[in-house]
Scaffold this motif. Sequence first.
Motif, PDB file in Angstrom:
ATOM      1  N   ASP A 147       0.818  -1.212   0.000  1.00 25.29           N
ATOM      2  CA  ASP A 147       0.000   0.000   0.000  1.00 25.29           C
ATOM      3  C   ASP A 147       0.852   1.263   0.000  1.00 25.29           C
ATOM      4  O   ASP A 147       0.452   2.297  -0.545  1.00 25.29           O
ATOM      5  N   GLN A 148       2.022   1.203   0.645  1.00 27.81           N
ATOM      6  CA  GLN A 148       2.855   2.385   0.792  1.00 27.81           C
ATOM      7  C   GLN A 148       3.956   2.490  -0.268  1.00 27.81           C
ATOM      8  O   GLN A 148       4.682   3.482  -0.308  1.00 27.81           O
ATOM      9  N   ASP A 149       4.074   1.481  -1.117  1.00 23.90           N
ATOM     10  CA  ASP A 149       5.166   1.475  -2.089  1.00 23.90           C
ATOM     11  C   ASP A 149       4.933   2.510  -3.191  1.00 23.90           C
ATOM     12  O   ASP A 149       3.864   2.567  -3.809  1.00 23.90           O
ATOM     13  N   PHE A 150       5.953   3.316  -3.443  1.00 23.51           N
ATOM     14  CA  PHE A 150       5.862   4.389  -4.429  1.00 23.51           C
ATOM     15  C   PHE A 150       5.563   3.863  -5.828  1.00 23.51           C
ATOM     16  O   PHE A 150       4.712   4.398  -6.551  1.00 23.51           O
ATOM     17  N   ILE A 151       6.243   2.800  -6.227  1.00 24.49           N
ATOM     18  CA  ILE A 151       6.073   2.284  -7.593  1.00 24.49           C
ATOM     19  C   ILE A 151       4.675   1.705  -7.775  1.00 24.49           C
ATOM     20  O   ILE A 151       4.047   1.881  -8.822  1.00 24.49           O
ATOM     21  N   VAL A 152       4.178   0.992  -6.776  1.00 22.02           N
ATOM     22  CA  VAL A 152       2.815   0.445  -6.861  1.00 22.02           C
ATOM     23  C   VAL A 152       1.804   1.567  -7.054  1.00 22.02           C
ATOM     24  O   VAL A 152       0.912   1.491  -7.907  1.00 22.02           O
ATOM     25  N   THR A 153       1.941   2.626  -6.264  1.00 26.62           N
ATOM     26  CA  THR A 153       1.035   3.770  -6.382  1.00 26.62           C
ATOM     27  C   THR A 153       1.199   4.465  -7.723  1.00 26.62           C
ATOM     28  O   THR A 153       0.216   4.834  -8.382  1.00 26.62           O
ATOM     29  N   ARG A 154       2.433   4.620  -8.139  1.00 27.05           N
ATOM     30  CA  ARG A 154       2.770   5.361  -9.364  1.00 27.05           C
ATOM     31  C   ARG A 154       2.226   4.678 -10.616  1.00 27.05           C
ATOM     32  O   ARG A 154       1.894   5.348 -11.612  1.00 27.05           O
ATOM     33  N   THR A 155       2.131   3.350 -10.585  1.00 29.24           N
ATOM     34  CA  THR A 155       1.752   2.609 -11.785  1.00 29.24           C
ATOM     35  C   THR A 155       0.316   2.089 -11.755  1.00 29.24           C
ATOM     36  O   THR A 155      -0.114   1.434 -12.713  1.00 29.24           O
ATOM     37  N   ALA A 156      -0.422   2.360 -10.689  1.00 24.85           N
ATOM     38  CA  ALA A 156      -1.766   1.785 -10.540  1.00 24.85           C
ATOM     39  C   ALA A 156      -2.670   2.126 -11.722  1.00 24.85           C
ATOM     40  O   ALA A 156      -3.353   1.254 -12.289  1.00 24.85           O
ATOM     41  N   GLU A 157      -2.693   3.387 -12.114  1.00 24.48           N
ATOM     42  CA  GLU A 157      -3.547   3.810 -13.223  1.00 24.48           C
ATOM     43  C   GLU A 157      -3.124   3.145 -14.529  1.00 24.48           C
ATOM     44  O   GLU A 157      -3.973   2.736 -15.343  1.00 24.48           O
ATOM     45  N   SER A 160      -5.338   0.611 -16.909  1.00 22.77           N
ATOM     46  CA  SER A 160      -5.559   0.886 -18.326  1.00 22.77           C
ATOM     47  C   SER A 160      -5.172  -0.304 -19.200  1.00 22.77           C
ATOM     48  O   SER A 160      -5.910  -0.677 -20.121  1.00 22.77           O
ATOM     49  N   LEU A 161      -4.024  -0.921 -18.920  1.00 19.96           N
ATOM     50  CA  LEU A 161      -3.580  -2.076 -19.705  1.00 19.96           C
ATOM     51  C   LEU A 161      -4.573  -3.231 -19.605  1.00 19.96           C
ATOM     52  O   LEU A 161      -4.887  -3.889 -20.600  1.00 19.96           O
ATOM     53  N   ALA A 162      -5.076  -3.468 -18.393  1.00 19.78           N
ATOM     54  CA  ALA A 162      -6.037  -4.558 -18.199  1.00 19.78           C
ATOM     55  C   ALA A 162      -7.349  -4.258 -18.906  1.00 19.78           C
ATOM     56  O   ALA A 162      -7.954  -5.144 -19.521  1.00 19.78           O
ATOM     57  N   ALA A 163      -7.805  -3.004 -18.830  1.00 21.00           N
ATOM     58  CA  ALA A 163      -9.072  -2.638 -19.469  1.00 21.00           C
ATOM     59  C   ALA A 163      -8.985  -2.741 -20.984  1.00 21.00           C
ATOM     60  O   ALA A 163      -9.949  -3.144 -21.643  1.00 21.00           O
ATOM     61  N   LYS A 164      -7.852  -2.380 -21.568  1.00 21.06           N
ATOM     62  CA  LYS A 164      -7.702  -2.381 -23.023  1.00 21.06           C
ATOM     63  C   LYS A 164      -7.585  -3.791 -23.592  1.00 21.06           C
ATOM     64  O   LYS A 164      -7.940  -4.013 -24.766  1.00 21.06           O
ATOM     65  N   LYS A 190      -1.246  -6.753  -9.318  1.00 21.45           N
ATOM     66  CA  LYS A 190      -1.812  -7.606 -10.354  1.00 21.45           C
ATOM     67  C   LYS A 190      -3.190  -7.083 -10.748  1.00 21.45           C
ATOM     68  O   LYS A 190      -3.934  -6.586  -9.909  1.00 21.45           O
ATOM     69  N   ARG A 191      -3.494  -7.193 -12.030  1.00 25.09           N
ATOM     70  CA  ARG A 191      -4.837  -6.959 -12.522  1.00 25.09           C
ATOM     71  C   ARG A 191      -5.279  -8.242 -13.204  1.00 25.09           C
ATOM     72  O   ARG A 191      -4.623  -8.731 -14.125  1.00 25.09           O
ATOM     73  N   GLU A 192      -6.398  -8.789 -12.748  1.00 23.63           N
ATOM     74  CA  GLU A 192      -6.859 -10.082 -13.239  1.00 23.63           C
ATOM     75  C   GLU A 192      -7.389  -9.993 -14.664  1.00 23.63           C
ATOM     76  O   GLU A 192      -7.969  -8.980 -15.073  1.00 23.63           O
ATOM     77  N   SER A 193      -7.219 -11.079 -15.394  1.00 17.54           N
ATOM     78  CA  SER A 193      -7.852 -11.209 -16.696  1.00 17.54           C
ATOM     79  C   SER A 193      -9.363 -11.337 -16.519  1.00 17.54           C
ATOM     80  O   SER A 193      -9.843 -11.877 -15.522  1.00 17.54           O
ATOM     81  N   ARG A 194     -10.107 -10.867 -17.505  1.00 16.97           N
ATOM     82  CA  ARG A 194     -11.562 -11.024 -17.451  1.00 16.97           C
ATOM     83  C   ARG A 194     -12.001 -12.394 -17.957  1.00 16.97           C
ATOM     84  O   ARG A 194     -13.170 -12.759 -17.876  1.00 16.97           O
ATOM     85  N   HIS A 195     -11.051 -13.183 -18.458  1.00 18.03           N
ATOM     86  CA  HIS A 195     -11.365 -14.487 -19.030  1.00 18.03           C
ATOM     87  C   HIS A 195     -11.242 -15.597 -17.982  1.00 18.03           C
ATOM     88  O   HIS A 195     -10.404 -15.510 -17.076  1.00 18.03           O
ATOM     89  N   PRO A 196     -12.048 -16.660 -18.093  1.00 18.81           N
ATOM     90  CA  PRO A 196     -11.935 -17.769 -17.131  1.00 18.81           C
ATOM     91  C   PRO A 196     -10.610 -18.519 -17.239  1.00 18.81           C
ATOM     92  O   PRO A 196     -10.099 -19.026 -16.242  1.00 18.81           O
ATOM     93  N   LEU A 197     -10.043 -18.614 -18.450  1.00 15.79           N
ATOM     94  CA  LEU A 197      -8.734 -19.239 -18.642  1.00 15.79           C
ATOM     95  C   LEU A 197      -7.669 -18.170 -18.446  1.00 15.79           C
ATOM     96  O   LEU A 197      -7.518 -17.267 -19.272  1.00 15.79           O
ATOM     97  N   ARG A 198      -6.915 -18.254 -17.331  1.00 15.54           N
ATOM     98  CA  ARG A 198      -5.945 -17.219 -17.008  1.00 15.54           C
ATOM     99  C   ARG A 198      -4.864 -17.782 -16.106  1.00 15.54           C
ATOM    100  O   ARG A 198      -4.991 -18.882 -15.572  1.00 15.54           O
TER     101      ARG A 198
END
Length: 266
Positions: free
Chosen positions: A92-102, A106-110, A130-138
Amino acid sequence: MLNAETPQEGAGAVQDFTPVKSADRALDVLEYLSAHSSAGLVELTRSLGIPKSSLHSILRTLEHRGWIEADASRSEFHLGMNALLTGASYVDQDFIVTRTAEALDSLAAKTGETVHLGRLEGDDVVYLAKRESRHPLRMFSAIGRRLPAHATALGKAMLAEMDDDRVLETLRAPLDELTEHTITSPAAVVASLAEVRARGYAVDDQEAALGLRCFAVTLPFSSPSRDAISFSVPYARLDAAREEEMIALLLATRDELAQRGPSRTS
């Protein structure tokens, strides 16, 4: 191992460091339990070389503070709630995690595919987000999971930013063979990194998990980079055009993050 940001003048201090024995042993217990689902007194004594009398006191203290828990028979121990809470706080406090969240969102949504943020820790990659795949096979993965750097696209992308000698110092032989496609020769890993440097991204072709192909690029927040992002995609959803699309998205994301700069206040 010292990371790239460690000042050279600090090396001597690290070499001369003598740990507090009780604290060192307590951390040995926690690190062992983090790598194993559970362990008993005999196993911990044998694996860590801690006398039973000392280990009893360490286990009781860690249990009292909520860092470990015991089963009903008190013969097996595993990590406790405080280990989870502390690990979650780190993320939660990691700079890189916060910096790259958006960017990860975006990558997962696209694409609808699994996206990871990983950090090089020794010769392993640790998943930080991690951002989960929307597909059941992942891909199955979890925050905090470690995988050998040489077998992952994330790890190879970061190793490629080092010179060959440092890569060989980082990789500890024998290298783990996760699948029949894993490269297990340090020299062969080093040779493969030349291609990663030339094209600007890394590929894991069923080297960490059968049926999965992964693509990764490093993040521009340190040199050499300790962080990378990736797509993990089952072969069933891949073709040449799809692969080119995802690589282009990763490269564009890296460029966008570089343009924003590394400021922690932005």
